[in-house]
Scaffold this motif. Sequence first.
Motif, PDB file in Angstrom:
ATOM      1  N   GLY A 149       7.582   3.010  -7.612  1.00  0.00           N
ATOM      2  CA  GLY A 149       6.836   2.038  -6.826  1.00  0.00           C
ATOM      3  C   GLY A 149       7.692   0.862  -6.394  1.00  0.00           C
ATOM      4  O   GLY A 149       7.603   0.409  -5.244  1.00  0.00           O
TER       5      GLY A 149
ATOM      6  N   ILE B 161       2.189   1.722  -3.592  1.00  0.00           N
ATOM      7  CA  ILE B 161       1.153   2.204  -4.510  1.00  0.00           C
ATOM      8  C   ILE B 161       0.942   3.701  -4.330  1.00  0.00           C
ATOM      9  O   ILE B 161       0.826   4.448  -5.309  1.00  0.00           O
ATOM     10  CB  ILE B 161      -0.152   1.406  -4.316  1.00  0.00           C
ATOM     11  CG1 ILE B 161       0.020  -0.018  -4.844  1.00  0.00           C
ATOM     12  CG2 ILE B 161      -1.319   2.094  -4.995  1.00  0.00           C
ATOM     13  CD1 ILE B 161      -1.113  -0.950  -4.514  1.00  0.00           C
TER      14      ILE B 161
ATOM     15  N   SER C 169       0.824  -1.208   0.000  1.00  0.00           N
ATOM     16  CA  SER C 169       0.000   0.000   0.000  1.00  0.00           C
ATOM     17  C   SER C 169       0.859   1.260   0.000  1.00  0.00           C
ATOM     18  O   SER C 169       0.522   2.249  -0.655  1.00  0.00           O
ATOM     19  CB  SER C 169      -0.964  -0.005   1.180  1.00  0.00           C
ATOM     20  OG  SER C 169      -0.253   0.031   2.405  1.00  0.00           O
TER      21      SER C 169
END
Length: 181
Positions: free
Chosen positions: A166, A138, A135
């Motif tokens: 990322g 992202i 998470s």
Amino acid sequence: MSLTARPSAPTRRVGRGAPGGPTREAATPLPLVVSGAVAGGAAALLSYLALAVIALGAWMLDPSGAQEWSQMLEAASGAWLAGLGVAPTVGGITVTLLPIGFALVPIIGLAGAARWATEASAVARRGEAFAVAVSGAIAFAGVAALIASLSRSLAVSAASAALVCGVLAFVVILTVVMSRA
């Protein structure tokens, strides 16, 4: 098992460490996905803002006034992206090598944010560490894609910026969270 709902962790006492000293119950941990996303987004925004403040300071000290403030923000965007391994093109020249400080600012920000996310969500298992890292990566990638897409003169693909940033964010966050869990 959901990523946002976990069985309650054993209660731990938070205090000053002295026996018989003042203590209080630990706060309820944040959901894994929330703490990771907040950490990744905050690390990206704060590290970018650090470079933007430096670029805007240089713009304000320029006596000629030949540059617009938006050009200085694009210079900060190029430095931030190049420091993370995304090569922007400035004036027809691809910039691939910058001083190490341009890379350290976002990496140190990611490490600090990962430490916060570990404590805020009380990560105890590897699967939880993975959820926080995914998470966070992202969110960091989303901010990188936004910065790349807003900097039109740098000729950087938002998709490549999101992918490179990322992956870097995932590795840094996972390493920090696993070392603390």
